[in-house]
Structure formats: C-alpha cells, structure tokens
Write a protein that holds these residues in place. Structure first.
Motif, mmCIF file in Angstrom:
data_model
loop_
_atom_site.group_PDB
_atom_site.id
_atom_site.type_symbol
_atom_site.label_atom_id
_atom_site.label_comp_id
_atom_site.label_asym_id
_atom_site.label_seq_id
_atom_site.Cartn_x
_atom_site.Cartn_y
_atom_site.Cartn_z
ATOM 1 N N UNK A 1 89.466 46.475 49.343
ATOM 2 C CA UNK A 1 89.996 47.667 50.009
ATOM 3 C C UNK A 1 91.073 47.281 51.015
ATOM 4 N N UNK A 2 90.864 46.164 51.706
ATOM 5 C CA UNK A 2 91.859 45.725 52.680
ATOM 6 C C UNK A 2 93.185 45.400 52.024
ATOM 7 N N UNK B 1 97.293 36.865 52.831
ATOM 8 C CA UNK B 1 95.985 36.288 52.529
ATOM 9 C C UNK B 1 94.968 37.416 52.545
ATOM 10 N N UNK B 2 94.301 37.613 51.405
ATOM 11 C CA UNK B 2 93.321 38.693 51.290
ATOM 12 C C UNK B 2 92.429 38.420 50.089
ATOM 13 N N UNK C 1 102.840 35.425 58.256
ATOM 14 C CA UNK C 1 101.660 35.359 57.398
ATOM 15 C C UNK C 1 100.734 36.486 57.837
ATOM 16 N N UNK C 2 100.224 37.255 56.873
ATOM 17 C CA UNK C 2 99.334 38.376 57.185
ATOM 18 C C UNK C 2 97.967 38.086 56.578
ATOM 19 N N UNK C 3 96.921 38.155 57.423
ATOM 20 C CA UNK C 3 95.537 37.990 56.954
ATOM 21 C C UNK C 3 94.848 39.341 57.105
ATOM 22 N N UNK C 4 94.369 39.915 55.995
ATOM 23 C CA UNK C 4 93.724 41.225 56.065
ATOM 24 C C UNK C 4 92.396 41.204 55.320
ATOM 25 N N UNK D 1 90.129 44.297 60.076
ATOM 26 C CA UNK D 1 89.238 45.427 59.934
ATOM 27 C C UNK D 1 88.039 45.443 60.840
ATOM 28 N N UNK D 2 88.179 44.884 62.037
ATOM 29 C CA UNK D 2 87.041 44.822 62.952
ATOM 30 C C UNK D 2 87.320 45.684 64.167
ATOM 31 N N UNK D 3 86.773 46.903 64.162
ATOM 32 C CA UNK D 3 87.054 47.844 65.228
ATOM 33 C C UNK D 3 86.287 47.524 66.505
ATOM 34 N N UNK D 4 85.146 46.839 66.391
ATOM 35 C CA UNK D 4 84.237 46.751 67.530
ATOM 36 C C UNK D 4 84.571 45.610 68.483
#
Length: 406
Positions: free
Chosen positions: A171-172, A165-166, A224-227, A260-263
């Motif tokens: 970019x992801x 799922x993207x 399932x991969x969500x990116x 993609x959430x580093x924080x």
C-alpha cells in the motif's frame, strides 16, 4: 507407603497457593509467547516466559485473559501503538490460582503501557548514545539536538531523479507512486525502484543492502525515498536499529522517510535528511518542494516583467522630457538666430551701396575698380563717379585736382 488420593494432593496444592497468594494481585515482568487471542469470544491464552541474557529460558507459565479484562489488550495497543504479539516484554498485573481440575492458573488483569513505552525509548536512546560515541562524524549532539551528516547535505533545487525503497506491491508503494504521478502540476519524476521487505526479521539488513546498491550504482540521484504503509510499533522495529541509524545518518544522498508511523518517531525519522508521516505525504513533500521552485521562478518572472515595465515607463518619461527640452532649446535657438539674421539684414540694408549713395555718398571707380585712396589715382585717367541716380566721368589731373566733362 501410604498413597494419597490425587484430589487430596490437588486440594493441598490449592490450599498452599491460596494461602500464599490468596486474592492478591502481583506485578510481573515477562515476555509473551504462543498467543492465542479470540477477541470475538473475549478471551486470550498465552505463555509467559523469562529468558536469560543468552536467551536460555528460566521460567515458563501458561496464562489467560478472561472476558472482563480482555479490554486491557485494546487499551494497551491504543496507548502504545504496539500490537499485542509474541516476544514483547511486558509489565503485567496478575493473579495466581489453582484448580484441582484445570491446574495452575495465572490470570492477567492489566498491562502497563508506560513500561513498554519506556523500554522502547530506552532501547532507542542506547542506540543514539552508541552512535554519538562511536561515530561522531555521522551523528552528534548540538544544542540538545541530534545532527547527522545526511541532514546537512544540500537539497537539490529541483528533485526529479529518485531511488525508491519499498515493499513490492505494498500500500505504501502504491500510495506514493499514485500521489507522485497524479500531481496537479504535471511534474515528471524519474523513479528507480529498489524493492525489498521493510518489516519483520532481517528487514533492516535488506533495506541497508538496497542503500548500498544505490550507493554503488553511482547514479546521481537527487534523493532516496523510503516508504511503507501503517502498522504497529513492532512493525517499525527495523527502523530503530543501530544498523539503520548508522547507515542513514552517514548516507551521501539525502534520504526522505515516509514510513507510515503516525504515533511515534523512529531513529530513521530522527537521523534522515527529512521525515514525513506517510508515503502519500512523502510524495506531496517532493511535489511541494518543486512547486516552491516554480513559484520562485514565476515570482522572479513577474518581478522582471514589472521591473522592465517600470524601466520602459521611466525611459519613456525621460525621453518625453528630453524631447520637450530639446524642442524648447531648438525653439529658442532658432528664435535667436532669426533675430540675429534680422539684425544682420538691417545692417546689410544700411550698408548696401545703393542706400549709401542715397545718403549723398558717391563711388569713385578707376578701370572698374573702386578707389579708396588718393594714392591709387593715376593722372590723366578716366574715372567714373557713381551717384544715387547715375554715373559721371571725370579725368584725373593730379592729386587733389580734377576736371569734369560732360
């Protein structure tokens, strides 16, 4: 009627506001709207509003941030990971003034990041509490940790068939596919794409709709991969909603999130089967998972090879030992048999009639048969007496008597 000049009215308002507020700064809670930011020029214009629970506007004021305080926007975004954008409720330090020419002026001096972070955390906690209370079969607390049904699903030994799922062309999506296909081990993955929006209004419904499609397909996906790529905290709002938390926590296929959430950690990160920081790391996680299985197989192969070599060496040593023991036993056996045969040969030589005759014995034969008893001797019969050096013939006359003849 005695009208007054407009300037007199403006100066009066200025005096009243100056007397009421002067140079004092006030902390105000307000929601942002209509932002016009000019970072290259160092100032920002916006509208501050207050809404009632039914979203009715109770108050609205124009505000500004001048150059000397414009850094507070960067400071706020850096500390919270939240983009300075519309529809955010903020705690602001403001000063109030009035200009007869420019009118009422609300100047923002500072933005409190802890208030925004606290609001986000309170909203997230409220969702968690509702999930635990209303859906304890999907989410529950255990030793202070939130446990979900999705987290407890068994992870396939090898992960090969994936539902992705993207956002299309994002970019992801690109980072994940590149990392997965260019892996150093040549692992092959079958990836079915379920492309949709992953941020903005309605994103959580779009994502959950794709999860429902995956469920209804009845395809035996391993995961399932969500990116999605990086972004501000507000861009991740769809991953902090009740609908996302409910759907992810109870989903019947392991979900891997690389959003993609580093924080900070979103509710989706907390409630899914496994969470990593970026799409690239999501692909690396899958590759490493399969690599661990291959390494365990290689280690098992090496152990089997080593065990086989050890077993062969042990068997060879045992065979050598048994061969030596057999050789020793056979040597002793044949030596003993040789000794027995030698003794028997000596005995047979002693019992040889020729040797017996040499010792002074004689053989008495009647009709070619050796006589061993007097009773067997018949009268008037010719007998042969064999001595060491020849044979003589005699005629029997009776028991105990014999007459010799030449």
């Amino acid at each position: 009627m005695n009208p007054i000049r407009l300037s007199d009215l403006a100066f009066t308002i200025e005096a009243v506001i100056d007397e009421a507020f002067g140079q004092r700064a006030l902390w105000v809670v307000a929601e942002t709207s209509d932002i016009k930011n000019y970072p290259d020029r160092g100032y920002c214009f916006l509208t501050l509003i207050e809404r009632e629970a039914g979203r009715e506007t109770l108050a609205k004021l124009d505000a500004c941030i001048w150059r000397k305080h414009h850094h507070t926007i960067r400071d706020f975004e850096s500390e919270t990971g939240v983009a300075f954008a519309r529809n955010i409720q903020l705690l602001l330090l403001v000063s109030v003034g009035f200009s007869p020419v420019y009118g009422l002026r609300v100047e923002i001096l500072k933005i409190d990041p802890s208030y925004t972070l606290g609001n986000l955390e309170r909203e997230r906690q409220a969702v968690l509490d509702k999930l635990v209370q209303d859906h304890p079969d999907r989410v529950w607390l255990e030793a202070g940790q939130y446990i979900t049904a999705n987290q407890l699903l068994p992870r396939p030994t090898v992960i090969q068939r994936l539902a992705l799922i993207s956002a299309p062309g994002s970019d992801g999506w690109r980072d994940f596919r590149h990392e997965l296909t260019q892996n150093a081990y040549g692992y092959a993955f079958q990836v079915d794409e379920y492309l949709t929006q992953v941020q903005g209004t309605g994103a959580e419904r779009a994502i959950c709709g794709q999860l429902e499609r995956i469920q209804q397909s009845e395809i035996p996906y391993d995961a399932v991969v969500i990116v999605r790529g990086g972004g501000s905290q507000l861009d991740f709002g769809s991953f902090d909603t009740f609908l996302m938390g409910y759907t992810v926590a109870g989903f019947t296929i392991p979900i891997l999130a690389g959003i993609g959430h580093e924080r900070n950690v979103s509710l989706t990160d907390m409630l899914c089967h496994e969470s990593v920081k970026t799409p690239t790391k999501a692909a690396a996680f899958l590759i490493d998972h399969n690599r661990q299985f291959e390494e365990s197989c290689l280690q098992l192969r090496d152990r089997i090879g080593m065990a086989t070599r050890d077993a062969m060496q042990t068997a060879r040593e045992k065979l050598d030992s048994e061969t030596e023991r057999l050789r020793f036993v056979m040597h002793n056996y044949f030596r003993d048999r040789h000794t027995d045969l030698t003794e028997k040969a000596v005995t047979l030589r002693h019992l040889d009639p020729a040797n017996v005759l040499r010792r002074g014995y004689a053989l008495l034969l009647q009709e070619g048969r050796i006589l061993t008893s007097v009773a067997a001797v018949k009268p008037d019969k010719t007998l042969q007496v064999q001595l060491r050096d020849g044979t003589i013939t005699v005629i029997s006359q009776g028991v105990g008597e014999s007459v010799a003849s030449a």
